[in-house]
Design a protein around this motif. Structure first.
Motif, PDB file in Angstrom:
ATOM      1  N   GLN A 269     -27.195   5.928  38.022  1.00 57.34           N
ATOM      2  CA  GLN A 269     -26.128   5.088  37.485  1.00 57.34           C
ATOM      3  C   GLN A 269     -26.015   5.234  35.992  1.00 57.34           C
ATOM      4  O   GLN A 269     -24.911   5.149  35.431  1.00 57.34           O
ATOM      5  CB  GLN A 269     -26.404   3.617  37.858  1.00 57.34           C
TER       6      GLN A 269
ATOM      7  N   MET B 123     -23.148   5.360  46.268  1.00 54.80           N
ATOM      8  CA  MET B 123     -23.990   4.377  45.571  1.00 54.80           C
ATOM      9  C   MET B 123     -24.408   3.203  46.439  1.00 54.80           C
ATOM     10  O   MET B 123     -25.582   2.824  46.422  1.00 54.80           O
ATOM     11  CB  MET B 123     -23.279   3.880  44.306  1.00 54.80           C
TER      12      MET B 123
ATOM     13  N   TYR C  68     -23.870  -1.826  39.007  1.00 57.03           N
ATOM     14  CA  TYR C  68     -23.838  -0.668  39.883  1.00 57.03           C
ATOM     15  C   TYR C  68     -22.495  -0.573  40.594  1.00 57.03           C
ATOM     16  O   TYR C  68     -21.936  -1.563  41.042  1.00 57.03           O
ATOM     17  CB  TYR C  68     -24.991  -0.737  40.891  1.00 57.03           C
ATOM     18  N   SER C  69     -22.007   0.657  40.675  1.00 59.40           N
ATOM     19  CA  SER C  69     -20.658   0.827  41.214  1.00 59.40           C
ATOM     20  C   SER C  69     -20.702   0.845  42.725  1.00 59.40           C
ATOM     21  O   SER C  69     -21.729   1.119  43.330  1.00 59.40           O
ATOM     22  CB  SER C  69     -20.052   2.127  40.691  1.00 59.40           C
TER      23      SER C  69
END
Lengths: 803, 187
Positions: free
Chosen positions: A279, A345, A316-317
Motif C-alpha cells: 500500500q 487489496m 487501505y484501498s
C-alpha cells in the motif's frame, strides 16, 4: 514376561586370597578415574571402623518390613570376603558405571536404531544408563565380548547412521570429550574408506554419496544459521547477569519478554510484506481536505496526523492495485502504468491477517504443548524433599550475595517442609477449617466484587464518552477512557494484594496462582467490556465515519498509556518504595513481582492481537514497547529489587505463562477477530471492505469469480462450498477431536496403572535382593567360622605335637 | 567468523563442534576463557594437542563456579583423574554438559556422579548428608539433616535398599521439571 535366566554362580571355594586389603571391586571393570579413590576407600574401610555401623540390620527373616538395610561391604570386612567378591560381580555394581559398559550399551542402542525402518525417535530409546540383563550379559554370557571389540562394533554402527544422527548420538553419550572425538574420528575414517572402496561400483552408491553430501551441506547450513541466530540473539550478557544475581525465577520473566518479541516479529513480517509495503508503494488518491499538522499529541492519541497513513485500516484501498489497463469506454487512451501483477487489496488484507493469526496460533500451541510436555509427568507424585535437595540449587547464580540468598532460601524451605510435615501430624480442628473456608470465601467475594465494580465503572464511563462526542480540537479528551482503564488495571492488583494478606494459604505457590487468577479475571473482564463497547456501540454511533480507524486508534492509545503507566509504576512501585523502605521502615528491598509483571506483558500482547485487524502496524509499536520495557525493567531490577524469597518453580511458571498467553489471551483475540470479520458491517467510507456487507464477503466474491473463471481452478470453490460454508465437516472434525482426546486420557490412565505395578515390582525385587544377600552372608559366615574352628583345632594339634 | 584463528586446526574445531553442544564461536570463546585462567600454562596453539592441565584452584576461582557449593565435585567429576585438574577437553565437556542444550538424561547422569561423594556408584545416606550440609552451609542441625535425608530416601528409593541408584535418581529427576533450568551454567 521374562525368560527364565539360569544363574551360573561361580563362587570361589575358600577365601584363600584373604589378604590384608580386600579390594571389593574387580579392577578391570571399574572406571579408570575412580580406581585410585576406590583403592583408598577400601583401605580406609578395612583399617578403621565405619560410621554406618550404627545401621544394624533388622532381623533378616522378616522381608516384609519397610526399610531393610543392606549388609554390604560397608560392614566390617573381616569376614566373608567371598560374599564381597560375589557382591562386587553383581551386574548392578558393574554395569552402567564403567566405560566399557557404557560403550556396549550405546552399541546396542545404535544397533536397534539402525535396524528400524522408519526414523527412530532417539528420546524414546531406553532412558536409563543401565541396560537390561538380556541385552548385556556380563556374568551370564560365556561369550562376553571384550571392551575393545564392543567399541569397534559401536564405531561400525555409528557409521551406519546419517551424519546428523551420529552427531546427536555422540553428543548425548556420557563419555569424556577425548573419547567421543576418537569415536568420531574412527567412524569417519572407516566411512571414508568404505566410500572409497564402493565408489568404483556404480550408480546406487552415488545416490548414497549425494545424499550424504546433501545432509552434510544442510548440517553445516543449520550450524551456520544457529551461530548466526546466537549472534542475533541480543542480551546474552544481560540475561547472564540477571540470572547470576537473581536466579532462574526472575530470569523467566525476561525470557518470556524475549519470546513475546519473537511472536511479534513473526506477526509483523507478513503484514509488512503484503499489506504495508504494497500500500505504501501504491498510495491511494489524496483525501480531500488539508492534512492536519503534526503536533506532539499524535504520539499519544494516534489520531490527527497519523489518521490517514498506512498505520490504520482506513488508508487501505478497496480496489485491485496495479490492475492491467482497461481502456475507458469513450475510446481514449489509457495511461501506461507499470504492468505487473494485479494485487487485489481487500483479499490480500483478509488473507494476510488470517494467515498471520493462523501462524501465531500454530506457534503458540506448539510451544505450549512442548513446555507442558516438559513440566508435567504422568503419575508424578510429591517428591518434594528429594526435588528440593537435588534440583533446587540454581547453578546459574554467580554473585556471592545472591548465592548466600539462595543458601538461605533453601534452608528456609527445608525447615518449612520439615515443619509442615510435623504439623500435618496434628490435624487442624473443624472450627479452624471452617474459619479458613469462610475467610477464603469472603476474600474471593471481595475480589470478584472489585472486578465487577471496575467493569461497571468502565462501562459507565464509555457510555459517557459516547454521549458527549469529542470534537477535533479536544483530542486530548480522547485519552480519558484509556486513562481510566489503566488506572483501574494498576490499582486493583494492589487491592488484591492487601486482601490476600488476610487469607493464609498452606502452600506459597498456591498463593501465586490465586493472585494470577484474580488479576487475570479483572483484566479479561475489562477487555471484554471494551470490546463490547467498540463492536457493539461504537459501530452504531459512528455510522458514517470510519469506525475501524477509531477502534484502531483506541487500541493504540491503550497501548501507549499502558506503557506510560507501567513506567510510572516501576518508578513509584519500585524506586520510591525502595527508598522509603530503606530509609524509613528499615526493611529490605522490595521483591520483584514476577506474576504481576508477566500479566502486564500478556495484557499488552492481547491488546496487540485485538488491534491487528484495524491497525496493521500495531505489532511494530509493541516491539518498540517491549524493547524499551526490557531495558527499563532490567535497570530497575538491578537497582531496586531483590529476588523473591518464596520458592519458585520456574519451569511450571513458564508453562503457565505460555498457557495463559494462549488460552484467555489469544483465544479471546481470535474470537474478537472472527466476530469482526463475520458479523460486523464495515464502514462504507473507508478501508478495503467499503462496499461489502461483511469483511468475509471479500473472500466469497473472489470464490464466485473463480467459479466463473473456469474448470481449472474449480476445486477452490468446491472446497469453499462443501467444507467451509457447510457446517457438517465442522461437526465431524469436532467429534473426531473429542474422540482422540478421550482415547488419550484412557491411554494415560493405563500408563499410570502400569507405572504403579512396576514400582511395586521394583520394591519387591529390592526386598528379595536384600534377603538373598543376607542369607549369603550368613552362609559364608558359618563357613568361615567352621574353617576357623578347624584351623584352630589343627593349630592346637600342632602345638601338642611340638610340646 | 572466518578461518582466521590459529589455535585449532579446522578438523579439531569441527570435531569439537560435533562432539559438544557449542558452535565454533562459542568454542573459541571458551578456549580464551580457559587460557585466561592460566596464561603462562596454556599455549595459544593447540594444533599439536599439548597435554596441559589447569590446576583445580584456578578452575574454582572462575566467577561461574566460585560461589557454587558443589564446585569441587563438579571439577572432580569432569576431570580426567578425578582430582579436579582439568584439560581443555574436560573444560569444554563440563560446560557442554552444563549448557542449556544438553539433554535431560545426560545431565541426570552427571548430576548423579556429582552427588555421589564417595564414588561408589550409589548415593547413600552419607552422600545425602554431605549434599544437604553443602546446600545449607551447615546451618541445619544434625537432627534436621538426618530427617531430611530420611525423607529423601523415603521418596526416591524405589527398591528400598537404603540408597539411591542411578535409576532411582533418574526417575526422580523425571518428576522435577526444574532440573533442566537449574542444572545449567551460563558461560
Amino acid at each position: 514376561m521374562a525368560q527364565p535366566l539360569t544363574f551360573v554362580l561361580s563362587v570361589p571355594e575358600t577365601p584363600e586370597d584373604h589378604g590384608p586389603e580386600p579390594s571389593p571391586y574387580d579392577e578391570s571393570e571399574v572406571h579408570d578415574s575412580f580406581y585410585q579413590l576406590i583403592q583408598e576407600q577400601s583401605q580406609w574401610v578395612a583399617e578403621e571402623g565405619l560410621e554406618l555401623q550404627q545401621r544394624e540390620p533388622g532381623p533378616p527373616e522378616t522381608p516384609g518390613s519397610g526399610h531393610q538395610t543392606l549388609l554390604g561391604p560397608e560392614d566390617p570386612l573381616v569376614h566373608s570376603t567371598a560374599t564381597l567378591r560375589i557382591l562386587a560381580s553383581m551386574p548392578s555394581r558393574t554395569i552402567g558405571r564403567s566405560r566399557g559398559a557404557i560403550i556396549s550399551q550405546y552399541y546396542n542402542r545404535t544397533v536397534r536404531l539402525r535396524r528400524r525402518v522408519s526414523r527412530p525417535e532417539l528420546r524414546g530409546v531406553g532412558r536409563s544408563a543401565r541396560p537390561s540383563l538380556r541385552l548385556y550379559d556380563l556374568e551370564l554370557d560365556p561369550v562376553a565380548l571384550e571392551e575393545e571389540e564392543k567399541r569397534f562394533l559401536l564405531v561400525k554402527e555409528l557409521q551406519g547412521l546419517p551424519v546428523a544422527q551420529r552427531d546427536h548420538v555422540l553428543r548425548g553419550m556420557p563419555l569424556g570429550l577425548a573419547e567421543k572425538r576418537s569415536l568420531r574420528e574412527e567412524s569417519r575414517t572407516l566411512t571414508r574408506k568404505r566410500r572409497g572402496r564402493r565408489g568404483r561400483r556404480g550408480l546406487l552408491p552415488c545416490c548414497g554419496r549425494l545424499r550424504d553430501a546433501c545432509v552434510l551441506a544442510l548440517h553445516s547450513l543449520g550450524l551456520g544459521l544457529l551461530s548466526g541466530l546466537h549472534a542475533l540473539m541480543p542480551w546474552r550478557y544481560a540475561l547472564k547477569r540477571i540470572g547470576g544475581q537473581f536466579g532462574s525465577s526472575v530470569l523467566s520473566y525476561f525470557l518470556f519478554l524475549k519470546t513475546l518479541l519473537a511472536f511479534n516479529a513473526l506477526l509483523l513480517l507478513p503484514l509488512l510484506a503484503f499489506l504495508v509495503g504494497v500500500q505504501a508503494a501504491f498510495p491511494p488518491p489524496a483525501s480531500p481536505g488539508a492534512v492536519p499538522a503534526f503536533t506532539g499529541l499524535e504520539l499519544l492519541t494516534g489520531a490527527g496526523r497519523f489518521t490517514h497513513t498506512v498505520m490504520y485500516y482506513g488508508y487501505y484501498s478497496n480496489t485491485t492495485l496495479n490492475q492491467p489497463c482497461v481502456p475507458p469506454l469513450d475510446g481514449g487512451q489509457c495511461s501506461r502504468e507499470a504492468d505487473g501483477l494485479p494485487y487485489n487489496m481487500p483479499l490480500a488484507y483478509l488473507f494476510t491477517v488470517g494467515v498471520a493469526f493462523f501462524i501465531t496460533c500454530i506457534t503458540l500451541v506448539y510451544s505450549m504443548s512442548h513446555s507442558f510436555g516438559e513440566s508435567y509427568r504422568v503419575g508424578s507424585t510429591a517428591g518434594v524433599h528429594a526435588v528440593t535437595v537435588f534440583c533446587s540449587w540454581d547453578h546459574k547464580v554467580t554473585q556471592k550475595r545472591a548465592s548466600r540468598v539462595q543458601h538461605d532460601n533453601i534452608r528456609t524451605h527445608l525447615k518449612e517442609l520439615l515443619a509442615e510435615w510435623q504439623l500435618r501430624q496434628v490435624p487442624r480442628s473443624l472450627c479452624g477449617r471452617l474459619r479458613q473456608v469462610a475467610v477464603l470465601g469472603l476474600v474471593w467475594l471481595l475480589c470478584l466484587g472489585t472486578a465487577l465494580g471496575c467493569t461497571v465503572a468502565v462501562y459507565a464511563f464509555s457510555e459517557l464518552m459516547i454521549k458527549s462526542p469529542v470534537s477535533t480540537e479536544q483530542e486530548g479528551a480522547l485519552l480519558a477512557l484509556p486513562t481510566v482503564v489503566c488506572v483501574l488495571n494498576l490499582g486493583a492488583p494492589y487491592l488484591y494484594r492487601c486482601l490476600a494478606a488476610l487469607e493464609r494459604h498452606d502452600s506459597p505457590v498456591l498463593e501465586v496462582y490465586v493472585a494470577i487468577c484474580r488479576n487475570l479475571i479483572l483484566k479479561m473482564v475489562i477487555l471484554g467490556i471494551l470490546c463490547y463497547h467498540w463492536l457493539g456501540r461504537r459501530v452504531g454511533v459512528l455510522k458514517e465515519q470510519c469506525w475501524e480507524n477509531f477502534v484502531g486508534q483506541e487500541l493504540y492509545r491503550l497501548m501507549v498509556l499502558d506503557f506510560i503507566f507501567v513506567l510510572l509504576d516501576t518508578l513509584f512501585g519500585e524506586l520510591v518504595w525502595r527508598l522509603i523502605s530503606e530509609k524509613k521502615l528499615k526493611r529490605e528491598k522490595p521483591e520483584f513481582d514476577i506474576a504481576g509483571n508477566v500479566l502486564e506483558l500478556i495484557y499488552g500482547q492481547t491488546l496487540t492481537w485485538l488491534g491487528v485487524l484495524f491497525s496493521p502496524l500495531l505489532p511494530a509499536i509493541q516491539i518498540i514497547k517491549l524493547l524499551c520495557l526490557f531495558y527499563i525493567k532490567k535497570t530497575s531490577l538491578m537497582a531496586n529489587c531483590q529476588a523473591p524469597r518464596r520458592p519458585w518453580l520456574a519451569s511450571h511458571m513458564s508453562t503457565v505463562f505460555v498457557s495463559l498467553l494462549c488460552f484467555p489471551s489469544f483465544l479471546g483475540a481470535a474470537v474478537f477477530l472472527c466476530y469482526a470479520v463475520w458479523q460486523v458491517r464495515p464502514s462504507s467510507t473507508c478501508g478495503p471492505f467499503r462496499t461489502l456487507d461483511t469483511m468475509y464477503e471479500a473472500g466469497k466474491v473472489w470464490v464466485r469469480r473463480l467459479e466463473q473463471a473456469g474448470p481449472s481452478v474449480s476445486w477452490v470453490p468446491w472446497i469453499h462450498r462443501y467444507l467451509v460454508e457447510n457446517t457438517f465437516p465442522v461437526y465431524l472434525v469436532s467429534a473426531l477431536l473429542l474422540a482422540v482426546i478421550y482415547l488419550n486420557i484412557q491411554v494415560v490412565k493405563g500408563q499410570r496403572r502400569v507405572m504403579y505395578l512396576l514400582k511395586e515390582q521394583i520394591s519387591n525385587e529390592g526386598e528379595d535382593k536384600i534377603f538373598l544377600i543376607n542369607k549369603l552372608h550368613s552362609v559364608y559366615e558359618r563357613k568361615e567360622r567352621r574353617a576357623g574352628r578347624t584351623q584352630e583345632a589343627e593349630q592346637l594339634a600342632g602345638d601338642l605335637d611340638t610340646w | 567468523m572466518g578461518n582466521k584463528q590459529t589455535v585449532f586446526t579446522h578438523e579439531q574445531l569441527e570435531a569439537y563442534q560435533d562432539c559438544t553442544f557449542f558452535t565454533r564461536k562459542e568454542i573459541m570463546r571458551l578456549f580464551y576463557r580457559y587460557q585466561d585462567l592460566a596464561p603462562q600454562l596454556v599455549p595459544l596453539d593447540y594444533t599439536s594437542c599439548p597435554d596441559v592441565k589447569v590446576p583445580y584452584e584456578l578452575i574454582s576461582s572462575m566467577p561461574e563456579l566460585k560461589d557454587n557449593p558443589f564446585r569441587q565435585r563438579i571439577a572432580q567429576v569432569f576431570s580426567e583423574d578425578g582430582d579436579g585438574h582439568m584439560t581443555l577437553d574436560n573444560f569444554l565437556d563440563m560446560f557442554s554438559v552444563m549448557s542449556e542444550m544438553a539433554p535431560r538424561d545426560l545431565k541426570a547422569y552427571y548430576a548423579f556422579k556429582i552427588y555421589d561423594f564417595n564414588n561408589d556408584g550409589y548415593i547413600c545416606a552419607w552422600d545425602l548428608e554431605q549434599t544437604v550440609t553443602k546446600l545449607t552451609r551447615g546451618e541445619l542441625s544434625a537432627e534436621e539433616v538426618s530427617l531430611v535425608c530420611e525423607k529423601v530416601l523415603d521418596e526416591a528409593d524405589g527398591d528400598h535398599d537404603g540408597r539411591l541408584s542411578l535409576e532411582d535418581f533418574q526417575n526422580m529427576i523425571l518428576r522435577a521439571p526444574d532440573f533442566l533450568s537449574t542444572f545449567h551454567i551460563r558461560i
